[in-house]
Design a protein around this motif. Sequence first.
Motif, PDB file in Angstrom:
ATOM      1  N   THR A   1       0.843  -1.209   0.000  1.00 56.93           N
ATOM      2  CA  THR A   1       0.000   0.000   0.000  1.00 56.93           C
ATOM      3  C   THR A   1       0.875   1.255   0.000  1.00 56.93           C
ATOM      4  O   THR A   1       0.571   2.237  -0.664  1.00 56.93           O
TER       5      THR A   1
ATOM      6  N   ASP B   1      -6.648  -1.781  -4.140  1.00 51.22           N
ATOM      7  CA  ASP B   1      -5.789  -2.272  -3.076  1.00 51.22           C
ATOM      8  C   ASP B   1      -6.440  -3.472  -2.396  1.00 51.22           C
ATOM      9  O   ASP B   1      -7.652  -3.490  -2.175  1.00 51.22           O
ATOM     10  N   GLU B   2      -5.594  -4.440  -2.092  1.00 49.92           N
ATOM     11  CA  GLU B   2      -6.012  -5.600  -1.295  1.00 49.92           C
ATOM     12  C   GLU B   2      -7.014  -6.510  -1.984  1.00 49.92           C
ATOM     13  O   GLU B   2      -8.077  -6.816  -1.448  1.00 49.92           O
TER      14      GLU B   2
END
Length: 264
Positions: A119, A173-174
């Motif tokens: 991140t 993200d993720e």
Amino acid sequence: MTKKETKSIVLLGHHLKSLRLPTMLGECEKIAVRCAHDNVDHLGYLLQLCELELIERERKAAERRLKAAKFPTYKTLETFDFKAQPSVNKVLVNELMRGEYLEKRENILLVGNSGTGKTHLTTSLGIAACGQGKRVRFYQVTELITQLMEAREDRDLSRLKKQLAKLDLLILDELGYVPASKLGSELLFDVISTAYERMSLIVTTNLPFENWTEVLGSERLTGATLDRLTHRCHILETAGESYRLQDAKRRRTKNSSSKPNKTK
Ligand code: ADP
Ligand code: MG
């Protein structure tokens, strides 16, 4: 100041306001005094004012782009310790920071365990892109899926998709922390397909490719998603131990070595 000069200033102020040139308005008198002092001619004076207006405009636009991107935290490469994460390809990161991948609509995939700086690196890349005049939006995958599902329920999906289509860089993200529902995966896949070759995507994941089916559900969807994402893609691996864990360990060793010796 003569009566005529005062009238000119009032009128000029009015015109600059109508023309939406607030920096020129704010600076014109101060710069006039300076230019008179430095013997700068009229064209030079006008040039200085125009330059100030443009600089301020660009600064405000960059600020707006940064705000619209909705980064969770402000992280830049300056605070990224490459020594703590030797698996990260520093040369590639520096090359990507220059943003040529955005012109070529290429993607970036960051793969690695939790806490290894995915991140952080992604945010640094996104902030750099904002600085290069690009429209960026940072999403956690679950957040985007929720928004897509809600928009669909409210029959507002096309508006959200239009907004997304305006971006130069979409950050997801993720991917992989929470398995998506069938509908969620399909909506996400639709966004990725639309983005394909029209804008750049940065995707971070803690999952090796072979496990993506667990998150996206079907083999067919996983294959198609991977196909689009990995075509024209730069891969950054952040292997190794969590930075937070390393940091905690370092602190612990430091504390224990600096404890006073109680034995006499
Ligand atoms: P991930 O997204 O891979 O789970 P993060 O980027 O959220 O990891 O990193 C966790 C925390 O550790 C963040 O506060 C991040 O700024 C910090 N961090 C991770 N790697 C580094 C590094 N190499 N140098 C400095 N800070 C780091
Ligand atoms: Mg993360």
